[in-house]
Enzyme design. Structure first.
Site: not given
Length: 182
Positions: A33, A44
């Site tokens: 996550n 990310h």
């Protein structure tokens, strides 16, 4: 690197981080996550101690070390990134079993829709929780999702002391070679 105050990082919990995806990728990497730094930046694996980007390069997936802000370039290499759970947290242990299970269900639907050759889940614990496979180990899995094969990779978090960048790169490299030959 952008610096964030603790309050700015806390506020990032409510932000969704967009996937970097396209149909028919060679490998779709799947994190557990988003961390708060990832949510704050929208990139990310943005936390400085995370080894995803260096390992991606060391394993030969990318020709150079990329920055998280360059994540969109992954698509040109046939690579993408998503997460098991969309909710940002400071630590993965803040996630519930229900979130992992629902995340696994949603991830399965996403993979069936996008049809990557390989889904690469970075984190054996996350894979086990999301797909109710308590005996899974790092490496290729028997499970397929539609036509997509599944590979479990070590978690690149700096907190994962069991794996060095070099040993992670070897495992990522095994996937790269297999994906290339497929």
């Amino acid at each position: 690197m952008t610096r964030f105050t603790p309050a700015e990082l806390e506020a990032a919990r409510d932000r969704l981080v967009p996937d970097v995806v396209a149909d028919g990728l060679s490998v779709l990497f799947c994190g557990i996550n988003p961390g708060l730094m990832t949510a704050a930046t929208g990139h990310h694996f943005a936390r400085p101690g995370n080894r995803f980007w260096p390992v991606l390069h060391l394993s030969g997936f990318t020709p150079r070390l990329m920055k998280p802000s360059e994540q969109g370039e992954l698509l040109s290499y046939g690579l993408g990134i998503t997460n098991v759970v969309a909710r940002a947290t400071a630590r993965a242990d803040e996630l519930t079993a229900q979130e992992y299970q629902e995340g696994g269900r949603l991830l399965g639907a996403k993979v069936e829709r996008l049809r990557p050759r390989w889904l690469a889940v970075v984190g054996v614990t996350a894979y086990r929780a999301a797909f109710d496979d308590r005996k899974a180990q790092v490496g290729p899995q028997e499970r397929t999702i539609g036509a997509s094969r599944v590979w479990v990779l070590p978690n690149p978090s700096g907190l994962n002391a069991h794996w060095t960048a070099a040993t992670m790169a070897e495992e990522f490299g095994r996937l790269r070679e297999t994906a290339r030959d497929a």
